[in-house]
Design a protein around this motif. Sequence first.
Motif, mmCIF file in Angstrom:
data_model
loop_
_atom_site.group_PDB
_atom_site.id
_atom_site.type_symbol
_atom_site.label_atom_id
_atom_site.label_comp_id
_atom_site.label_asym_id
_atom_site.label_seq_id
_atom_site.Cartn_x
_atom_site.Cartn_y
_atom_site.Cartn_z
ATOM 1 N N UNK A 1 0.824 -1.201 0.000
ATOM 2 C CA UNK A 1 0.000 0.000 0.000
ATOM 3 C C UNK A 1 0.868 1.265 0.000
ATOM 4 N N UNK A 2 1.866 1.280 0.888
ATOM 5 C CA UNK A 2 2.737 2.455 0.995
ATOM 6 C C UNK A 2 3.462 2.687 -0.319
ATOM 7 N N UNK A 3 4.004 1.589 -0.880
ATOM 8 C CA UNK A 3 4.748 1.752 -2.130
ATOM 9 C C UNK A 3 3.846 2.190 -3.276
ATOM 10 N N UNK A 4 2.623 1.681 -3.309
ATOM 11 C CA UNK A 4 1.678 2.067 -4.358
ATOM 12 C C UNK A 4 1.463 3.581 -4.355
ATOM 13 N N UNK A 5 1.174 4.120 -3.182
ATOM 14 C CA UNK A 5 0.890 5.564 -3.143
ATOM 15 C C UNK A 5 2.154 6.402 -3.319
ATOM 16 N N UNK A 6 3.275 5.918 -2.818
ATOM 17 C CA UNK A 6 4.519 6.662 -3.045
ATOM 18 C C UNK A 6 4.832 6.724 -4.539
ATOM 19 N N UNK A 7 4.642 5.588 -5.210
ATOM 20 C CA UNK A 7 4.917 5.562 -6.649
ATOM 21 C C UNK A 7 3.980 6.500 -7.402
ATOM 22 N N UNK A 8 2.701 6.454 -7.033
ATOM 23 C CA UNK A 8 1.750 7.344 -7.703
ATOM 24 C C UNK A 8 2.158 8.805 -7.487
ATOM 25 N N UNK A 9 2.576 9.129 -6.257
ATOM 26 C CA UNK A 9 2.932 10.524 -5.968
ATOM 27 C C UNK A 9 4.125 10.961 -6.807
ATOM 28 N N UNK A 10 4.997 10.005 -7.140
ATOM 29 C CA UNK A 10 6.183 10.359 -7.914
ATOM 30 C C UNK A 10 5.911 10.455 -9.414
ATOM 31 N N UNK A 11 4.730 10.016 -9.834
ATOM 32 C CA UNK A 11 4.383 10.143 -11.250
ATOM 33 C C UNK A 11 3.908 11.556 -11.565
ATOM 34 N N UNK A 12 3.643 12.307 -10.541
ATOM 35 C CA UNK A 12 3.119 13.644 -10.723
ATOM 36 C C UNK A 12 4.248 14.631 -10.964
ATOM 37 N N UNK A 13 3.963 15.672 -11.700
ATOM 38 C CA UNK A 13 4.945 16.743 -11.870
ATOM 39 C C UNK A 13 4.469 17.965 -11.101
ATOM 40 N N UNK A 14 5.405 18.695 -10.541
ATOM 41 C CA UNK A 14 5.018 19.910 -9.825
ATOM 42 C C UNK A 14 6.191 20.850 -9.709
ATOM 43 N N UNK A 15 5.934 22.087 -9.293
ATOM 44 C CA UNK A 15 7.025 23.068 -9.163
ATOM 45 C C UNK A 15 8.045 22.652 -8.127
ATOM 46 N N UNK A 16 7.671 21.768 -7.207
ATOM 47 C CA UNK A 16 8.635 21.317 -6.210
ATOM 48 C C UNK A 16 9.567 20.232 -6.756
ATOM 49 N N UNK A 17 9.299 19.747 -7.969
ATOM 50 C CA UNK A 17 10.181 18.751 -8.597
ATOM 51 C C UNK A 17 11.079 19.406 -9.637
ATOM 52 N N UNK A 18 10.507 20.287 -10.417
ATOM 53 C CA UNK A 18 11.325 20.868 -11.477
ATOM 54 C C UNK A 18 10.672 22.048 -12.159
ATOM 55 N N UNK A 19 11.328 22.504 -13.191
ATOM 56 C CA UNK A 19 10.931 23.699 -13.941
ATOM 57 C C UNK A 19 9.564 23.500 -14.592
ATOM 58 N N UNK A 20 8.747 24.542 -14.542
ATOM 59 C CA UNK A 20 7.342 24.428 -14.942
ATOM 60 C C UNK A 20 6.936 25.690 -15.702
ATOM 61 N N UNK A 21 7.478 25.883 -16.921
ATOM 62 C CA UNK A 21 7.290 27.176 -17.603
ATOM 63 C C UNK A 21 5.959 27.292 -18.347
ATOM 64 N N UNK A 22 4.876 26.931 -17.687
ATOM 65 C CA UNK A 22 3.559 26.881 -18.321
ATOM 66 C C UNK A 22 2.995 28.289 -18.467
ATOM 67 N N UNK A 23 3.183 28.853 -19.662
ATOM 68 C CA UNK A 23 2.794 30.241 -19.919
ATOM 69 C C UNK A 23 1.381 30.548 -19.492
#
Length: 485
Positions: A48-70
């Motif tokens: 269960x823990x790994x399932x949700x951790x993996x899902x959370x890592x599939x997401x992109x966000x400003x806390x992961x990297x550059x997000x130049x969405x005009x």
Amino acid sequence: MTEPLIYELSSSGRCGVFLPELDVPQAALPEEYLRDDLPLPEVSEVDLVRHYMRLSQLNWGVDIGFYPLGSCTMKYNPKVNEEAARLPGFARTHPYQDHCSVQGNLQLMYELQEFLKELGGFAGVSLQPAAGAHGEFTGILMVRAYHEERGDKERNVILIPDSAHGTNPASTTMSGYTMVEIKSDERGNVDLEDLKAHCDERVAGLMLTNPNTLGLFDEHLLEVCRLVHDRGGLVYGDGANFNAIMGICKPAELGFDVMHYNLHKTFSTPHGGGGPGSGPVGANEKLAPYLPGPIVVKDGECDFEHEEHCYHLVMPEKSIGRMKSFYGNFGVFVRAYTYIRMLGAEGLKQVSQDAVLNANYLRARLTGLYPMSHDRVCMHEFVAMGRIGGAPDVHALDIAKRLMDYRFHPPTNYFPLIVPEALMIEPTETESKETLDAFANALIQIADEAVKDPELLHDAPHTTPVGRLDEVKAAREPILRYVPE
Ligand SMILES: *Cc1c(COP(=O)(O)O)cnc(C)c1O
């Protein structure tokens, strides 16, 4: 390649929870609530823990990297905002509490109203609207109330430039007005001749984004506002691009009668995925009496020790009413307030200066390889075209998808609609020169790949768990429930 996403993990008999022993008398459950069958996944705790951790890592966000969405202003959201929003005195108040017991919350709302008034140059601000689009709708209802009150009932048209965000025609149409599109000239400004041709006594107002969605400050802004005002119309400002001009110029002084701010963009609240956001509306002397309420007023000085409360909720004199239940999205107010207090007046001004500098730096690095929509110094964003010399079959979409392989969020593409193959890039002020250079280098390399190996781009992305998705089907037929295989 990342590992394939395994979604079905159920194995009969596995269980990740232990229920405590029953310490109350057993009671029969009501028949009507019992089911014969409830197929839930049977997984262990670690599954269960790994399932949700993996899902959370599939997401992109400003806390992961550059997000130049005009247009979206995906700046870094300082974590101190979250700490402030979580303070129990803010997070645990109830909207039905008596105003005497929430003076601190009202003080925060009052001061936020004052800060926004100062930044925009407006006479009044209401924090009611829950998003930018909601602010547009609010502003247009205020414009309508103003004309109706004066007996000026023939006006039924709102002029909107062809570079506008899709919410502009939508909110105008929802308010019962007809929208008429105004062309842009070849420098990306409102076309003055087209404006003159459409500016008559049927015009209730103009809805204008400045700087506009091409990232350009209208060179005839004063004249545009004057033309509309001379015909008895009002000017609504879509303030979504306020990040370019904060502390530098005041929209009310430029001629805007009413404008929304996107607190979740300019004033840093995590956004995307549907909210919550906040789109306060500022208005000049003429329109402030129509603002939605309640708004917070200050009456004298507070003396809490003697239970004297100075913050009160009132409805403006000719208010169009409420636009939102209770007082708006309070958690976003706390974040915006914290952001403003942490930066101060000079800091806010520097935000805009750095946002503009970053955009122009990227624009300069890409000029020559990617055609630009307009050959002008830009504000906080710019629009390039996904057309690469020697690669006629490569499109903006292919470039956007290939950027994901370089671990960058793609820019906004195919918007604004007036630019073919648009790639709309907004770096924001929070990115370092190293990040901007890495992004520019990726785009330069992609331009090279486009010529040498266009298929590489057509099949991109290659490194994400899923490739090109059917976005329409995903939106229309979402699968939101676990169904066992
Ligand atoms: C984001 C945006 C809007 C709409 O704001 P929301 O808060 O998403 O409703 C309107 N106009 C422009 C130019 C925008 O970028």
